[in-house]
Write an enzyme that holds these catalytic residues in place. Structure first.
Site, PDB file in Angstrom:
ATOM      1  CG  HIS A 137       4.678  -2.762  -8.752  1.00  0.00           C
ATOM      2  ND1 HIS A 137       3.710  -3.521  -8.290  1.00  0.00           N
ATOM      3  CD2 HIS A 137       5.366  -2.373  -7.564  1.00  0.00           C
ATOM      4  CE1 HIS A 137       3.645  -3.397  -6.929  1.00  0.00           C
ATOM      5  NE2 HIS A 137       4.658  -2.698  -6.416  1.00  0.00           N
ATOM      6  CD  GLU A 138       9.260  -0.659  -8.431  1.00  0.00           C
ATOM      7  OE1 GLU A 138       9.701   0.403  -7.757  1.00  0.00           O
ATOM      8  OE2 GLU A 138       9.581  -1.722  -7.977  1.00  0.00           O
ATOM      9  CG  HIS A 141       5.465   2.050  -5.402  1.00  0.00           C
ATOM     10  ND1 HIS A 141       4.649   1.756  -4.337  1.00  0.00           N
ATOM     11  CD2 HIS A 141       6.075   0.719  -5.643  1.00  0.00           C
ATOM     12  CE1 HIS A 141       4.610   0.684  -4.250  1.00  0.00           C
ATOM     13  NE2 HIS A 141       5.436  -0.080  -4.827  1.00  0.00           N
ATOM     14  CD  GLU A 202       4.499  -2.494  -2.494  1.00  0.00           C
ATOM     15  OE1 GLU A 202       4.482  -3.074  -3.948  1.00  0.00           O
ATOM     16  OE2 GLU A 202       5.228  -1.598  -2.468  1.00  0.00           O
ATOM     17  CG  ASP A 206       0.672  -5.762  -6.805  1.00  0.00           C
ATOM     18  OD1 ASP A 206       1.627  -5.547  -7.110  1.00  0.00           O
ATOM     19  OD2 ASP A 206       0.483  -6.250  -5.445  1.00  0.00           O
TER      20      ASP A 206
END
Length: 505
Positions: A137-138, A141, A202, A206
């Site tokens: 997930h990070e 980003h 987000e 995801d």
């Protein structure tokens, strides 16, 4: 102060974990290439600038935050991270993964591919796929440039907000309580716009993160499973989880991720031996307030688990003995394990500690050299160096460390050991140079330049050494100029206003 600092560094600016997606058709968003949003933030912040900014904040973080520099854990978390990165698309920056010692459950990203994970993630995850789900997930980003795109968005809506935000982050570095207050104030005027933009980020992270997770060979169900653990823990917690304070978790978030995972091919994934070893190691060497009971629960559970868990349990018992300086009994635990797994870096590292504790550095040197694995293992290179230093052979340690610091120039431990070895050799100018690199990595460029200037005066004029020191001084001065714009991101007037507004802290 340090506990507050762990929560700063952009964790509030751009929530970076497990947030608020809306329902979407699975068939409509299977790609994770960078979307065409016209500018993709390039007009505001180039990739080069983002990497520079990330470098700046990482240096500040090394100075202030309780980073974990344990070579085994650093090597593991970066190996796991790079495995995920190789299965991500739109990778435009190098990636670096850091562990911060913290009881609070959280993770966040900095500019330029820097991912920060709290040590409590090991305590909270049940398997490697769950840990990887957080990291995927990070990573998403970063690949989608959400921080840069947030700057783009804020500059259009409120041009002064970004300058205030950047300055507030600087305040947070020096004074976490004041900095967080200033950061909150800087964002207040555009809170609703930021929230809306963050929700979009987000949703994208995801969607992309779970695809990266699956492509890397992990269980996609781990992502909703981890979310469910957050929900369950928050219901019975006496205080809100930090991760939920900065990363809200509505019901549709969990339902959407479960739906996505269910549409992916079901797989059975076993956690690696490295995951289990890393988990017991970090639980023991980075304990929390309730660590003793937790450690015993984990070790007892693993003692009755599969073969990998059983080995990790024995390894954990050996670490506990090492912490008590009971080297003889630790040796009795490690030796049988090492006979079965002679190339295990975890076991070799512990055996090195045992030999050094027993004042037998020559045995540690022979063990590592006979194996011939140190060339491919940063941890074993450092272990061999430790053994040479203990054996009063600093010249051999210097030869290894000079090459090591060239390969891994951002490793504080390597430079620290090199400084120690050079001191034993009474190579004073080179010791100053090595210590200057430590200061530079922690963002103290002016003092680093001063040490290098001293080193330059200690050697022959126009010598190769003097040229090297002077060249490094020029490099650091250029770095100072690049970083100056971040130091001056807010005016002195605005800084004085913030100090006045938050002086009660």
């Amino acid at each position: 102060m340090l506990n507050k600092l762990k929560k700063t560094l952009l964790a509030t600016l751009i929530p970076t974990l497990l947030l608020i997606p809306h329902s979407a058709s699975w068939a409509d968003d299977i790609s994770d290439s960078l979307p065409d949003i016209g500018t993709t933030a390039g007009a505001t912040l180039s990739i080069k600038e983002e990497i520079q900014m990330g470098d700046y904040y990482v240096r500040k973080m090394r100075f202030s935050a309780p980073l974990i520099h344990d070579p085994l854990l650093v090597q593991y978390i970066n190996s796991l991270g790079q495995r995920l990165v190789t299965h991500a698309y739109s990778v435009k920056t190098p990636f670096h993964f850091f562990l911060v010692m913290s009881d609070d459950l959280n993770a966040f990203t900095l500019f330029g591919g820097n991912v920060i994970l709290h040590s409590s993630l090991f305590r909270f995850t049940d398997n490697e796929s769950q840990l990887a789900s957080v990291m995927a997930h990070e990573i998403s980003h970063v690949t989608q440039r959400h921080l840069a795109r947030a700057i783009e968005e804020q500059k259009h809506k409120a041009p002064l907000t970004w300058a205030s935000t950047l300055g507030s982050i600087l305040l947070a570095m020096a004074n976490p309580q004041m900095g967080m207050a200033a950061l909150t104030g800087a964002l207040a005027s555009t809170q609703q716009e930021t929230l809306s933009f963050t929700q979009s980020n987000e949703k994208e992270a995801d969607r992309i993160g779970i695809q990266v997770l699956q492509r890397a060979g992990f269980d996609p169900q781990a992502m909703p499973d981890f979310l469910q653990k957050l929900v369950d823990k928050s219901l019975f917690s006496s205080k809100p989880l930090e991760i939920l304070l900065t990363h809200p978790l509505p019901d549709n978030r969990l339902a959407d991720m479960r739906n996505r995972a269910n549409q992916m091919r079901a797989v059975v994934v076993q956690s690696s031996q490295d995951y289990y070893m890393a988990k017991v190691r970090i639980l023991i060497i980075a304990p929390n307030t309730n660590s003793h009971q937790l450690i015993e629960e984990v070790l007892e559970k693993y003692e009755h688990g599969n073969s990998r868990e059983q080995q990790a349990a024995q390894y954990g018992r050996a670490i506990q003995l090492l912490q008590k300086n009971d080297f003889a009994n630790a040796k009795k635990v490690i030796e049988p394990l090492l006979m079965k797994k002679p190339d295990s870096v975890w076991l070799l590292d512990s055996m090195t500690d045992i030999y050094l504790g027993l004042k037998q550095p020559e045995k540690a040197i022979k063990m590592i050299k006979d194996l011939g694995a140190s060339k491919n293992s940063p941890t074993l290179q450092l272990n061999l160096t430790r053994a040479y230093l203990a054996a009063k052979q600093p010249a051999k340690a210097c030869r290894i460390l000079n090459h090591y610091t060239w390969l891994y120039p951002n490793d504080l431990k390597g430079w620290d050991m090199l400084s120690q070895a050079l001191g034993m050799e009474e190579l004073n100018d080179e010791q100053l140079s090595a210590h200057a690199e430590i200061l530079a990595l922690k963002g103290n460029l002016e003092e680093a330049i001063a040490l290098l200037s001293n080193a330059s005066t200690m050697v022959n004029v126009d010598s190769l050494k003097q040229f090297r020191y002077d060249e490094r001084i020029d490099q650091l001065r250029k770095m100072q100029k690049i970083f100056q714009k971040y130091n001056e991101s807010i005016s002195h007037l605005h800084l004085r206003k913030m100090l006045k507004n938050f002086q009660y802290y």
